[in-house]
Design an enzyme around this catalytic site. Structure first.
Site, PDB file in Angstrom:
ATOM      1  N   ASP A   1     -33.588 -50.892  39.387  1.00  0.00           N
ATOM      2  CA  ASP A   1     -34.036 -49.514  39.248  1.00  0.00           C
ATOM      3  C   ASP A   1     -33.853 -48.995  37.816  1.00  0.00           C
ATOM      4  O   ASP A   1     -32.793 -49.189  37.210  1.00  0.00           O
ATOM      5  CB  ASP A   1     -33.199 -48.647  40.203  1.00  0.00           C
ATOM      6  CG  ASP A   1     -33.640 -47.203  40.230  1.00  0.00           C
ATOM      7  OD1 ASP A   1     -34.705 -46.937  40.810  1.00  0.00           O
ATOM      8  OD2 ASP A   1     -32.934 -46.342  39.671  1.00  0.00           O
TER       9      ASP A   1
ATOM     10  N   GLU B   1     -37.896 -52.356  37.210  1.00  0.00           N
ATOM     11  CA  GLU B   1     -38.623 -51.093  37.125  1.00  0.00           C
ATOM     12  C   GLU B   1     -38.347 -50.539  35.734  1.00  0.00           C
ATOM     13  O   GLU B   1     -37.269 -49.998  35.476  1.00  0.00           O
ATOM     14  CB  GLU B   1     -38.161 -50.101  38.191  1.00  0.00           C
ATOM     15  CG  GLU B   1     -39.075 -48.886  38.232  1.00  0.00           C
ATOM     16  CD  GLU B   1     -38.404 -47.574  38.579  1.00  0.00           C
ATOM     17  OE1 GLU B   1     -39.108 -46.659  39.011  1.00  0.00           O
ATOM     18  OE2 GLU B   1     -37.170 -47.432  38.398  1.00  0.00           O
TER      19      GLU B   1
HETATM   20  C1  NOJ Z   1     -36.724 -44.919  40.447  1.00  0.00           C
HETATM   21  C2  NOJ Z   1     -36.726 -44.801  41.941  1.00  0.00           C
HETATM   22  O1  NOJ Z   1     -37.874 -45.449  42.450  1.00  0.00           O
HETATM   23  C3  NOJ Z   1     -36.704 -43.328  42.255  1.00  0.00           C
HETATM   24  O2  NOJ Z   1     -36.922 -43.076  43.629  1.00  0.00           O
HETATM   25  C4  NOJ Z   1     -35.397 -42.731  41.780  1.00  0.00           C
HETATM   26  O3  NOJ Z   1     -35.437 -41.335  41.961  1.00  0.00           O
HETATM   27  C5  NOJ Z   1     -35.150 -43.046  40.294  1.00  0.00           C
HETATM   28  N1  NOJ Z   1     -35.469 -44.386  39.927  1.00  0.00           N
HETATM   29  C6  NOJ Z   1     -33.709 -42.803  39.941  1.00  0.00           C
HETATM   30  O4  NOJ Z   1     -32.887 -43.768  40.530  1.00  0.00           O
END
Ligand code: NOJ
Length: 509
Positions: free
Chosen positions: A202, A264
């Site tokens: 993430d 991500e």
């Molecule tokens: C990306 C995640 O997909 C999202 O749902 C989240 O709010 C943020 N990162 C922070 O962790």
């Protein structure tokens, strides 16, 4: 199709298992409730694995199931090595991993390394692991949080100011510290020992920021990837994406060994090189945000494929729990073309639960669960229209978000309808395995009309999609393998001469 129980390692094609894989994203709170509390859980997911197997996916990415106060839907983790009771127990996680493997499905956990929940014991017991303002009278700089507002908040207990790249309930860990690297690496090892096959990482573009905490300068142009309006005002050159990110990522890589790390990284593809040096693949967010126009979609695909049309490090994604669902973003008419597009691109592709039904956004919670307005994209899966709450939970239960109907019907209804979008997803996932390597766009010279996106896969396959608002002549092609709208022309016939808006086909050349 794979046999029951077989986890293929793609050894025959010479690549790792995730090359060209289809990863199905499960949002646990909304997949299947097994205990009648109105929220999905791990046993519910285990009970529905057959759906994912029949779809033909290779793996499941499980959004966070760790203990969490749920300020950010579980992305505020209070313990990296436990399961939140609302989702079940560690034993349920073990059982799910085993059940997935029995069906030939791999399982990826979601690791949230950038921040913890403010309720993680580390925040009180190991405050040194977090990023603090060197001044006690306020923020040291102008950084803005991703959800808007200042990225610094005052800790009422100590009076000091801590950094949070997202909600104030999510303090940022200091990834320059070895103990932080060791602690999070330990969490990866913990889950690998339980048998998981890799991780979605993430927000890794926020993992490391400027060590001098310098101000971000004002933005001179809108960012390539959309941000919250507050964040768009600054060029985020110091608040994230620090150039020395490699050390932090290397620690995660070392812990992960040769299992999959899907990053991500919310940055334009051209800025991803330092990340791709350590993760296996990264999401190509330019495509997700591209307007539904042939030229823009083509440019977004080209940006991620660059000189390497194999898409070896690309994770395509058109939808997830953070953004409007496909019918709302590209228009209901184009949802099938969007499926054909993403499932015929070279590289890994991530499919968000419900996309295979053509699920649209819902009304969201009242009061909202997510302050950033993302409830609308997180409604429960629709399993069967004939059962209460679409069979997401028992009739007496109140689903945490309403179990909304899907225009094309629930899974049970679409399963019996050969023209359903569910059949399209299944067919395309099966056909995807047969496509040739690499992607070559076709242009006007090859008879591609304005508004039509067309590309070859290898030497044998052609994809053509009408992304425009008018009927368009189709590029010439051989035998059709799949049309977006199966009922209009059965597969196996010659390619059509015209494509209606939202129509497309996959054909032999
Ligand atoms: C990306 C995640 O997909 C999202 O749902 C989240 O709010 C943020 N990162 C922070 O962790």
């Amino acid at each position: 199709m794979r046999e029951h129980g077989e986890v293929s390692d793609r050894a025959d094609s010479g690549g790792p298992w995730w090359r060209d894989a289809v990863v199905y994203q499960v949002y646990p709170r909304s997949f299947q409730d097994s205990d009648g509390d109105g929220e999905g859980d791990l046993r519910g997911i285990a009970a529905r694995l057959e759906h994912v197997r029949q779809l033909g996916a290779d793996a499941i990415w499980l959004s966070p199931v760790y203990p969490s106060p749920m300020a950010d839907g579980g992305y505020d983790v209070a313990d990296y090595e436990q399961v939140d009771p609302r989702f079940g127990t560690l034993a349920d996680a073990d059982a799910l991993i085993a059940a997935a493997h029995e069906r030939g499905l791999r399982l990826l956990m979601d690791v949230v390394p950038c921040h913890t929940s403010i309720e993680h014991p580390w925040f009180a017991e190991h405050p040194e692991r977090y990023v603090w303002s060197p001044r006690d009278d306020g923020p040291p700089n102008n950084w803005i949080a991703s959800f808007g507002g200042p990225a610094w908040s005052r800790d009422p207990r100590t009076g000091r100011w801590y950094l949070h790249s997202f909600y104030p309930e999510q303090p940022d860990l200091d990834w320059r510290r070895q103990d932080v690297r060791d602690a999070v690496a330990g969490a990866l090892r913990f889950w690998l020992a339980r048998g998981v096959d890799g991780f979605r990482l993430d927000a890794v573009d926020h993992l490391l920021k400027d060590s001098q905490l310098r101000d971000d300068p004002p933005a001179s142009a809108p960012p390539v990837l959309p941000e919250h309006a507050d964040a768009e005002r600054l060029e985020q050159i110091h608040s994230r994406n620090a150039p020395d990110i490699g050390g932090a990522l290397a620690a995660l890589r070392e812990a992960a060994g040769d299992t999959l790390l899907a990053g991500e990284v919310y940055l334009p593809w051209r800025q991803l090189a330092p990340y791709l040096a350590h993760v296996d693949c990264a999401f190509a967010f330019e495509l997700l945000h591209a307007p539904w126009e042939a030229a823009a979609i083509r440019a977004a695909i080209a940006a991620a494929l660059q000189d390497d049309s194999s898409g070896e490090q690309v994770a395509w994604v058109l939808s997830n729990h953070d953004f409007p669902r496909l019918p709302d973003r590209v228009g209901a008419r184009n949802a099938r073309a969007a499926a054909m597009l993403s499932l015929t691109l070279p590289g890994a592709v991530f499919v968000y639960q419900g996309d295979e039904l053509g699920m649209a956004d819902g009304p969201g919670g009242d009061p909202p669960h997510d302050r950033a307005g993302r409830d609308r994209h997180r409604h429960p899966m629709r399993w069967d229209d004939d059962l209460p709450h679409g069979d997401f939970t028992v009739s007496e239960a109140q689903p945490w978000l309403p179990a909304i109907a899907v225009a094309g019907g629930g899974v049970a209804q679409q399963r019996t309808d050969p023209d359903s979008i569910l059949h399209l997803y299944r067919d395309l996932i099966a056909l995807r395995r047969t496509l040739g390597a690499g992607l070559t766009f076709l242009g006007e010279d090859e008879g591609v009309a304005d508004g039509v996106l067309a590309y070859r896969r290898g030497d044998e396959h052609l994809v053509a999609l009408n992304l425009g608002d008018e009927p368009r002549p189709a590029p010439s092609a051989g035998r059709v393998l799949r049309r977006t709208h199966a009922a209009r022309t059965p597969a196996g016939l010659a390619a059509p001469v015209q494509l209606l808006p939202g129509e497309g086909f996959l054909a032999m050349i």
